[in-house]
Design a protein around this motif. Structure first.
Motif, mmCIF file in Angstrom:
data_model
loop_
_atom_site.group_PDB
_atom_site.id
_atom_site.type_symbol
_atom_site.label_atom_id
_atom_site.label_comp_id
_atom_site.label_asym_id
_atom_site.label_seq_id
_atom_site.Cartn_x
_atom_site.Cartn_y
_atom_site.Cartn_z
ATOM 1 N N LYS A 9 -16.064 44.126 129.235
ATOM 2 C CA LYS A 9 -15.630 42.749 129.527
ATOM 3 C C LYS A 9 -16.557 41.739 128.850
ATOM 4 O O LYS A 9 -16.100 40.716 128.324
ATOM 5 N N GLN A 10 -17.857 42.042 128.829
ATOM 6 C CA GLN A 10 -18.813 41.165 128.134
ATOM 7 C C GLN A 10 -18.468 41.067 126.652
ATOM 8 O O GLN A 10 -18.479 39.965 126.074
ATOM 9 N N ASP A 11 -18.188 42.206 126.049
ATOM 10 C CA ASP A 11 -17.848 42.217 124.626
ATOM 11 C C ASP A 11 -16.550 41.456 124.364
ATOM 12 O O ASP A 11 -16.442 40.699 123.384
ATOM 13 N N LEU A 12 -15.563 41.661 125.225
ATOM 14 C CA LEU A 12 -14.269 40.991 125.038
ATOM 15 C C LEU A 12 -14.398 39.477 125.175
ATOM 16 O O LEU A 12 -13.809 38.714 124.397
ATOM 17 N N GLU A 13 -15.176 39.026 126.157
ATOM 18 C CA GLU A 13 -15.376 37.582 126.342
ATOM 19 C C GLU A 13 -16.052 36.970 125.131
ATOM 20 O O GLU A 13 -15.659 35.893 124.652
ATOM 21 N N HIS A 14 -17.058 37.663 124.613
ATOM 22 C CA HIS A 14 -17.765 37.172 123.429
ATOM 23 C C HIS A 14 -16.846 37.179 122.209
ATOM 24 O O HIS A 14 -16.854 36.245 121.395
ATOM 25 N N ALA A 15 -16.026 38.226 122.094
ATOM 26 C CA ALA A 15 -15.112 38.342 120.950
ATOM 27 C C ALA A 15 -14.058 37.234 120.972
ATOM 28 O O ALA A 15 -13.746 36.638 119.934
ATOM 29 N N GLY A 49 -13.195 34.010 118.315
ATOM 30 C CA GLY A 49 -11.899 33.950 117.630
ATOM 31 C C GLY A 49 -11.398 35.257 117.067
ATOM 32 O O GLY A 49 -10.611 35.261 116.108
ATOM 33 N N LEU A 50 -11.809 36.391 117.643
ATOM 34 C CA LEU A 50 -11.316 37.687 117.169
ATOM 35 C C LEU A 50 -9.814 37.772 117.396
ATOM 36 O O LEU A 50 -9.311 37.345 118.438
ATOM 37 N N ASP A 51 -9.083 38.297 116.417
ATOM 38 C CA ASP A 51 -7.624 38.330 116.510
ATOM 39 C C ASP A 51 -7.153 39.353 117.541
ATOM 40 O O ASP A 51 -7.913 40.205 118.007
ATOM 41 N N LEU A 78 -8.965 42.687 119.216
ATOM 42 C CA LEU A 78 -9.249 42.718 120.654
ATOM 43 C C LEU A 78 -8.664 43.975 121.297
ATOM 44 O O LEU A 78 -9.282 44.588 122.164
ATOM 45 N N ASP A 79 -7.478 44.358 120.841
ATOM 46 C CA ASP A 79 -6.838 45.566 121.369
ATOM 47 C C ASP A 79 -7.683 46.800 121.046
ATOM 48 O O ASP A 79 -7.870 47.677 121.906
ATOM 49 N N ARG A 80 -8.197 46.888 119.816
ATOM 50 C CA ARG A 80 -9.035 48.024 119.423
ATOM 51 C C ARG A 80 -10.346 48.050 120.203
ATOM 52 O O ARG A 80 -10.914 49.110 120.450
#
Length: 419
Positions: A53-59, A63-65, A69-71
């Motif tokens: 979740k930390q990585d996803l929030e930062h991503a 602006g990660l597409d 984000l799915d990967r």
């Protein structure tokens, strides 16, 4: 920078020491580690998802597409898949120590080969944190030590997975330094890793073209890689057309963003008018953009004109280049000029042509009457793969456990001396 150099040197020294222990680890210990790692992943799923979740929030903030984000996401399904993958690796035969080709020589000695680990494997990858578990598992089963450098966007996820890996190694009494995940997002760590020839035996880059180009250009350690996958299907004028349509459809549309998807379709002139309109309707109905030569465009009006660049492009998308060729010789010439030596297939019922295609097309996987999507370690019976290699030395094609090993000559004597 000096601190980073010191850190990476320490990682290298620890990996080299661990590799010596892993080379002598017995099969039961390695399998026990893999099973314990799998269970640790399942038991710590909540911890993994919190780190993720930390990585996803930062991503998202950066602006990660959506596809990236799915990967990056560690869902319950992905976590259970990692655990199952480790258990599948545990179930594979252990190749280390396998002796083959023993022959007596006139001197009375026996000469043969023994399968041995490569040593320390550095793996550099992007986005997918599940690679951490897959790579660790393959390296452990093949008796190697691993230094893993994941993408900066997945640093917390990778460290959480690494904790499960270390728990598994500890449970089996194996050195925890057998798998080390680099704990810095500093890109200079990659530059250090690929030049540590005293500590690293081989580098495996997994990611986009720019990463692999950089590693290939700067590495002072041997690299197992493929740069890109410009894969072809050639439909011969002696093909079973129903078979050809099914294969060419699957090769392109089963999945678009993978290295073994067909990017160029070659069709023999003698059957082009029979197969292209039918096949291209399937593509167009599925939203595939078609780019063809003049002969193809006469048969399919919706097709755009292909440029010279199209023939050597790996789209990784719903785009396909199409060319009508006079015969198989022209198809082989086209593949030799524009292909990437990844995977190429012929559809034909002519045995002689099929055998010629297998001999003359210089790719890591060459197929007859089958979709290029089969170019995969699991489909080849390797159990799992660490990547695809289009190199010609050591490993070529899908790289599984055997590709992470080498062979040494062994000699058995009974007092013989050379005269």
């Amino acid at each position: 920078m000096e601190n980073l150099k010191t850190y990476m040197k320490t990682v290298g020294q620890q990996a080299r020491a661990a590799a010596r222990q892993m080379a002598t680890a017995d099969t039961n210990a390695k399998n026990k580690a893999l099973e314990a790692m799998a269970q640790a992943l399942l038991d710590n799923a909540a911890t993994l998802k919190t780190a993720n979740k930390q990585d996803l929030e930062h991503a998202r903030a950066n602006g990660l597409d959506a596809a990236s984000l799915d990967r990056l996401t560690l869902s319950d399904k992905v976590i259970s898949g990692m655990a199952e993958g480790l258990r599948q690796i545990a179930a594979l035969p252990d190749l280390i120590g396998e002796i083959s080709d023993m022959k007596y020589r006139p001197s009375g000695i026996q000469v043969g080969k023994m399968r041995v680990p490569l040593g320390v494997i550095g793996i550099i990858y992007e986005s997918r944190p599940n690679v951490t578990a897959d790579a660790a598992g393959l390296c452990i089963k093949s008796g190697n030590a691993a230094i893993l450098r994941g993408g900066s966007e997945s640093i917390h996820s990778n460290q959480a997975i690494a904790a499960c890996v270390h728990a598994g190694l500890k449970a089996a009494g194996l050195p925890q330094d057998a798998v080390q995940v680099i704990n810095t997002t500093d890109r200079a760590a990659v530059g250090e890793l690929i030049t540590m020839k005293d500590y690293v035996d081989v580098i495996v880059p997994r990611g986009g073209k720019s990463l692999i180009e950089r590693v290939s250009a700067d590495a002072r350690v041997p690299v197992i890689k493929h740069l890109h996958g410009v894969c072809h299907v050639y439909i011969d004028d002696e093909a079973d057309l129903e078979k050809a349509i099914t294969i060419a459809d699957n090769a392109k549309t089963h999945r678009y963003g993978v290295c073994n998807a067909m990017e160029s379709l070659l069709v023999a002139q003698g059957v082009a008018d029979k197969v292209l309109p039918r096949l291209c309707k399937i593509y167009l109905d599925k939203g595939v953009e078609l780019r063809g030569d003049e002969a193809s465009r006469k048969l399919v009006k919706e097709m755009k004109a292909a440029t010279e660049e199209d023939w050597s492009t790996e789209y990784l998308a719903a785009i396909l280049s199409v060319r009508v060729v006079p015969d198989m010789d022209a198809a082989i010439d086209h593949i030799a000029r524009y292909g990437s030596q990844h995977t190429d297939a012929i559809v034909t019922e002519n045995y002689t042509r099929a055998m010629r295609f297998l001999r003359e097309v210089d790719s890591s996987s060459v197929m007859v009457n089958a979709s290029t999507r089969f170019a995969d370690g699991f489909e080849y019976g390797l159990g799992a793969e660490i990547g695809i290699s289009t190199d010609k030395i050591h490993a070529r094609g899908p790289v599984g456990l055997e590709g992470l090993t080498s062979q040494k000559y062994i000699v058995l004597g009974n007092g013989q001396v050379r005269k």
